[in-house]
Write a protein that holds these residues in place. Structure first.
Motif, PDB file in Angstrom:
ATOM      1  N   UNK A 258      16.275  30.517  -3.221  1.00 17.54           N
ATOM      2  CA  UNK A 258      17.026  29.379  -3.266  1.00 17.54           C
ATOM      3  C   UNK A 258      17.516  29.345  -1.416  1.00 17.54           C
ATOM      4  N   UNK A 259      17.529  30.283  -0.771  1.00 13.24           N
ATOM      5  CA  UNK A 259      17.846  30.031   0.429  1.00 13.24           C
ATOM      6  C   UNK A 259      16.764  28.953   1.403  1.00 13.24           C
ATOM      7  N   UNK A 260      15.466  29.004   0.808  1.00  2.42           N
ATOM      8  CA  UNK A 260      14.620  28.315   1.149  1.00  2.42           C
ATOM      9  C   UNK A 260      14.718  26.674   0.918  1.00  2.42           C
ATOM     10  N   UNK A 261      15.469  26.299   0.081  1.00  2.00           N
ATOM     11  CA  UNK A 261      15.553  24.916  -0.441  1.00  2.00           C
ATOM     12  C   UNK A 261      15.695  23.975   0.656  1.00  2.00           C
ATOM     13  N   UNK A 262      16.499  24.156   1.667  1.00  3.06           N
ATOM     14  CA  UNK A 262      16.716  23.193   2.578  1.00  3.06           C
ATOM     15  C   UNK A 262      15.237  22.669   3.135  1.00  3.06           C
ATOM     16  N   UNK A 263      14.253  23.370   2.882  1.00  7.69           N
ATOM     17  CA  UNK A 263      12.842  23.139   3.873  1.00  7.69           C
ATOM     18  C   UNK A 263      12.064  22.600   2.662  1.00  7.69           C
ATOM     19  N   UNK A 264      12.289  22.790   1.247  1.00 11.65           N
ATOM     20  CA  UNK A 264      11.552  22.293   0.244  1.00 11.65           C
ATOM     21  C   UNK A 264      11.125  20.980   0.392  1.00 11.65           C
ATOM     22  N   UNK A 265       9.806  20.508   0.658  1.00 14.32           N
ATOM     23  CA  UNK A 265       9.382  19.206   0.718  1.00 14.32           C
ATOM     24  C   UNK A 265       9.263  18.536  -0.521  1.00 14.32           C
ATOM     25  N   UNK A 266       9.366  19.084  -1.502  1.00 11.77           N
ATOM     26  CA  UNK A 266       9.191  18.626  -2.805  1.00 11.77           C
ATOM     27  C   UNK A 266      10.512  18.390  -3.587  1.00 11.77           C
ATOM     28  N   UNK A 267      11.762  18.915  -3.101  1.00 12.69           N
ATOM     29  CA  UNK A 267      13.069  18.813  -3.939  1.00 12.69           C
ATOM     30  C   UNK A 267      13.403  17.453  -4.438  1.00 12.69           C
ATOM     31  N   UNK A 268      13.945  17.569  -5.630  1.00 11.48           N
ATOM     32  CA  UNK A 268      14.271  16.471  -6.349  1.00 11.48           C
ATOM     33  C   UNK A 268      15.054  15.433  -5.608  1.00 11.48           C
ATOM     34  N   UNK A 269      16.126  15.917  -4.960  1.00 15.41           N
ATOM     35  CA  UNK A 269      17.134  15.161  -4.027  1.00 15.41           C
ATOM     36  C   UNK A 269      16.394  14.279  -3.162  1.00 15.41           C
ATOM     37  N   UNK A 270      15.317  14.494  -2.728  1.00 16.25           N
ATOM     38  CA  UNK A 270      14.616  13.627  -1.714  1.00 16.25           C
ATOM     39  C   UNK A 270      14.729  12.115  -1.838  1.00 16.25           C
ATOM     40  N   UNK A 271      15.295  11.284  -0.841  1.00 17.71           N
ATOM     41  CA  UNK A 271      14.922   9.846  -0.950  1.00 17.71           C
ATOM     42  C   UNK A 271      14.591   9.507   0.373  1.00 17.71           C
ATOM     43  N   UNK A 272      13.374   9.486   0.213  1.00 18.10           N
ATOM     44  CA  UNK A 272      12.316   8.711   1.395  1.00 18.10           C
ATOM     45  C   UNK A 272      12.735   7.510   1.601  1.00 18.10           C
ATOM     46  N   UNK A 273      12.768   6.737   0.451  1.00 20.00           N
ATOM     47  CA  UNK A 273      12.955   5.024   0.533  1.00 20.00           C
ATOM     48  C   UNK A 273      14.059   4.520   1.317  1.00 20.00           C
ATOM     49  N   UNK A 274      15.141   5.762   1.148  1.00 26.12           N
ATOM     50  CA  UNK A 274      16.348   5.320   1.964  1.00 26.12           C
ATOM     51  C   UNK A 274      16.422   5.972   3.350  1.00 26.12           C
ATOM     52  N   UNK A 275      15.401   6.242   3.813  1.00 22.23           N
ATOM     53  CA  UNK A 275      15.607   7.168   5.269  1.00 22.23           C
ATOM     54  C   UNK A 275      16.314   6.346   6.236  1.00 22.23           C
ATOM     55  N   UNK A 276      16.027   5.004   6.283  1.00 25.31           N
ATOM     56  CA  UNK A 276      16.421   4.260   7.268  1.00 25.31           C
ATOM     57  C   UNK A 276      17.949   3.914   6.969  1.00 25.31           C
ATOM     58  N   UNK A 277      18.254   3.813   5.917  1.00 25.76           N
ATOM     59  CA  UNK A 277      19.584   3.512   5.455  1.00 25.76           C
ATOM     60  C   UNK A 277      20.710   4.677   5.879  1.00 25.76           C
ATOM     61  N   UNK A 278      19.967   5.854   5.562  1.00 32.53           N
ATOM     62  CA  UNK A 278      20.835   6.993   5.889  1.00 32.53           C
ATOM     63  C   UNK A 278      21.059   7.334   7.303  1.00 32.53           C
ATOM     64  N   UNK A 279      19.841   7.091   8.184  1.00 28.22           N
ATOM     65  CA  UNK A 279      19.766   7.243   9.573  1.00 28.22           C
ATOM     66  C   UNK A 279      20.613   6.081   9.985  1.00 28.22           C
ATOM     67  N   UNK A 280      20.668   5.128   9.606  1.00 28.43           N
ATOM     68  CA  UNK A 280      21.672   3.883  10.239  1.00 28.43           C
ATOM     69  C   UNK A 280      23.308   4.288   9.835  1.00 28.43           C
ATOM     70  N   UNK A 281      23.353   4.790   8.591  1.00 26.79           N
ATOM     71  CA  UNK A 281      24.672   5.022   8.230  1.00 26.79           C
ATOM     72  C   UNK A 281      25.361   6.369   9.050  1.00 26.79           C
TER      73      UNK A 281
END
Length: 472
Positions: A258-281
Motif C-alpha cells: 500500500x505504500x506505493x499507492x501514491x504512485x499508482x496510475x490506475x487508482x480508482x480515486x483519480x479525477x483526470x477530468x477535474x485536473x484544472x479545477x483542482x489546480x486552480x482551486x
C-alpha cells in the motif's frame, strides 16, 4: 528556580522521547503536568492547559483540514506530475532521490506553510524510499532542513514576526538576507548529495523495474517456500519460477504494498477530468493564504469542503476519503493539543520568561558590539526550545535594545534572529514536524537524533554567510 526548572523540563522531555521511554504525546502531557506541580502551581494547571489549547486550536484546525484537503488532492492525482518529474530525475538512484527530496521540499515551501510542504514531499517520496529500502530519517531530515531555510520567506511567519516586534518593514529584513539564505539552501543540497552518496554506497543503484522485479521474486519465492512445506519442494519452487516467467496479471506484479499507492496510475480515486479545477482551486487557496484574505484554518476548511464535494459528489465516497485520512488527522491534531499542555505550562508558570531573561543577562558586556552575532547564535537553541512567538515577541526586543546601546541596528538584529529557522522546524513545539514524522512513519526521537546536527550546521552556514556578506 523557574529558569532551572524550565531547562530541566525541556531536557527531560527530549531525553525521554529520544530514548523512546515515552511517546511524544504522553511526554508532552505528563512531563509539564509534573513540573507544574513541582513549581507549586498545580492548582493552575487547568488554566494553563486551556490557555495553551486556545492558542493552538486554530493551528490544530488548520492542520486537520489541510491534511484532508491535500490528501484529497493527492488521491485525485493533482501532484502526480510532480511525482513523475522527481522520479524521472531520480532514476532509482539513492543519491538523486535524496537531492530530489531537498529540491522538492524547497520548491513546495514557496507557499510558506510547513505542513503543506511536508504532506506533498512525503506523499511524493515516501513510496520510493520504501521501495528502495532507503533510510526514512534521511527523508525527514532533509525535508525539514530545506523547509527551515525557506521558512524565512516574508509570508512564512518568522520574518513577519521579527518585523512586527521591532517595527520594521519585512522587505528590509528579508531582501538583503537572500544571498545568505541562498548559501544555506546550496548547503542543504550539498548535504543531501553527501547523504545520498552514503545511501548509494549502502544500497547500490537500481532501476525501478529491477526493484519491482526483486520484490516480485521475493513474494513468489516466499509462496513457493510455502508450497514446499506442504510436501513437494521441487514443485513449489518450480511454481514460483514459472509464475515470475509468465508475467501473469496476479499480485506478483503488484505485491500488495500500500505504500506505493501514491504512485499508482490506475487508482480508482483519480479525477483526470477535474485536473484544472483542482489546480486552480489549489492555486487560489494558496494565493488567498499568502494575501491573508481569510484566516488559514477557514481557507482550508472551505477548500476541503469544496474539494470533497466536487471530486466525490457521492456521500459514501466522501466518507471513504475522510476515513482514509483519519489516522493522519487524529495523530497530528492529538499531538498539537498535547503540545498545548507543554507550551501552556511553559508560558503560564513563567518558565519561558525566566529562561529568556537569564540568557540575556549572562551575555558579557564586551559582546555588546557583536549583539547581532550573539543573537544569531542564540536563535538556534531559543527557537528550538520555545515557539516563534515567544522568541520574536519576547526575547528579540530585549536583545535588540541591548544591541542598540552599542550601535547595532534593529534590522541587523532582526536578520540575525532568522538564522535558527532550519533547526526550529524540527522543534517538538512545531506542529508541522508531527505531520512530517507521522506521514513518514518515523519516530520523533529518531528524527531528532538525526536532524539536529545537520540543521544546526545549516544555521551556522547561514550565519557565517550573513557576516561574510555584511548583512548581519
Amino acid at each position: 528556580m523557574l529558569t532551572i526548572l524550565g531547562f530541566a523540563m525541556i531536557a527531560t522531555f527530549l531525553v525521554l522521547i529520544m530514548l523512546k521511554k515515552m511517546s511524544p504525546i504522553a511526554a508532552l502531557v505528563l512531563i509539564p503536568a509534573l513540573f507544574c506541580v513541582v513549581v507549586g502551581k498545580g492548582a493552575h494547571l487547568g488554566d494553563y492547559v486551556i490557555d495553551g489549547v486556545s492558542s493552538l486550536a486554530p493551528t490544530a484546525a488548520m492542520l486537520m483540514f489541510a491534511i484532508v484537503y491535500f490528501g484529497v488532492m493527492i488521491d485525485v492525482g493533482l501532484f502526480d506530475p510532480i511525482v513523475r518529474g522527481i522520479l524521472k530525475f531520480c532514476k532509482a538512484d539513492p543519491m538523486r532521490i535524496v537531492v530530489g527530496t531537498a529540491l522538492l521540499a524547497a520548491i513546495v515551501s514557496l507557499d510558506g506553510d510547513g505542513s503543506t510542504t511536508f504532506m506533498i514531499t512525503v506523499s511524493a517520496m515516501y513510496p520510493l524510499y520504501k521501495r528502495l529500502k532507503m533510510s526514512l530519517v534521511v527523508m525527514t531530515g532533509v525535508a525539514a532542513t530545506a523547509n527551515g531555510v525557506m521558512n524565512t520567506l516574508p509570508w512564512g511567519g518568522p520574518t513577519a514576526r521579527a518585523a512586527t516586534a521591532l517595527k520594521l518593514d519585512a522587505g528590509d529584513i528579508f531582501v538583503p538576507m537572500i544571498p545568505a539564505l541562498a548559501v544555506g539552501l546550496v548547503f542543504v543540497v550539498a548535504l543531501s548529495y553527501v547523504l545520498g552518496l552514503r545511501e548509494r554506497r549502502r544500497l547500490g543503484v537500481l532501476t525501478l523495474d529491477e526493484v519491482l522485479e526483486e520484490e516480485k521474486e521475493t513474494v513468489l519465492v516466499g509462496s513457493g517456500g510455502a508450497g514446499a512445506a506442504g510436501g513437494s519442494g521441487a514443485s513449489g519452487a518450480g511454481a514460483g519460477r514459472d509464475t515470475v516467467g509468465s508475467g501473469s496479471g496476479t499480485d506478483a506484479e503488484n505485491p500488495g504494498d500500500d505504500d506505493f499507492q501514491g504512485l499508482d496510475p490506475d487508482r480508482a480515486t483519480l479525477r483526470p477530468k477535474l485536473l484544472w479545477f483542482n489546480a486552480l482551486l489549489t492555486a487560489g487557496l494558496l494565493t488567498a493564504m499568502i494575501m491573508e484574505l481569510l484566516p488559514i484554518p477557514v481557507l482550508f476548511l472551505i477548500g476541503a469542503a469544496l474539494a470533497l464535494t466536487v471530486n466525490f459528489p457521492n456521500i459514501p465516497d466522501q466518507k471513504a476519503r475522510l476515513a482514509a485520512h483519519a489516522d493522519n488527522v487524529l495523530n497530528v491534531s492529538g499531538m498539537v493539543f498535547a503540545a498545548a499542555v507543554f507550551t501552556g505550562v511553559l508560558q503560564g508558570t513563567g518558565m519561558v520568561d525566566g529562561m529568556a531573561t537569564w540568557l540575556v543577562d549572562i551575555i558579557p558586556g564586551s559582546m555588546g558590539p557583536h549583539m547581532a552575532l550573539v543573537t544569531g547564535v542564540l536563535s538556534l537553541p531559543l527557537t528550538y526550545f520555545m515557539s516563534n512567538d515567544g522568541f520574536y515577541f519576547g526575547v528579540l526586543p530585549v536583545l535588540a535594545e541591548a544591541g542598540a546601546a552599542h550601535g547595532v541596528t534593529p534590522v541587523e538584529m532582526a536578520r540575525a534572529a532568522l538564522v535558527g529557522q532550519p533547526l526550529h522546524m524540527s522543534s517538538p513545539l512545531v506542529p508541522a514536524v508531527y505531520v512530517l514524522v507521522g506521514m513518514a512513519k518515523v519516530e520523533f526521537g529518531d528524527h531528532t537524533r538525526f536532524v539536529v546536527k545537520y540543521a544546526a550546521m545549516t544555521c551556522l552556514v547561514i550565519l557565517g554567510a550573513g557576516i561574510l556578506f555584511g548583512i548581519i
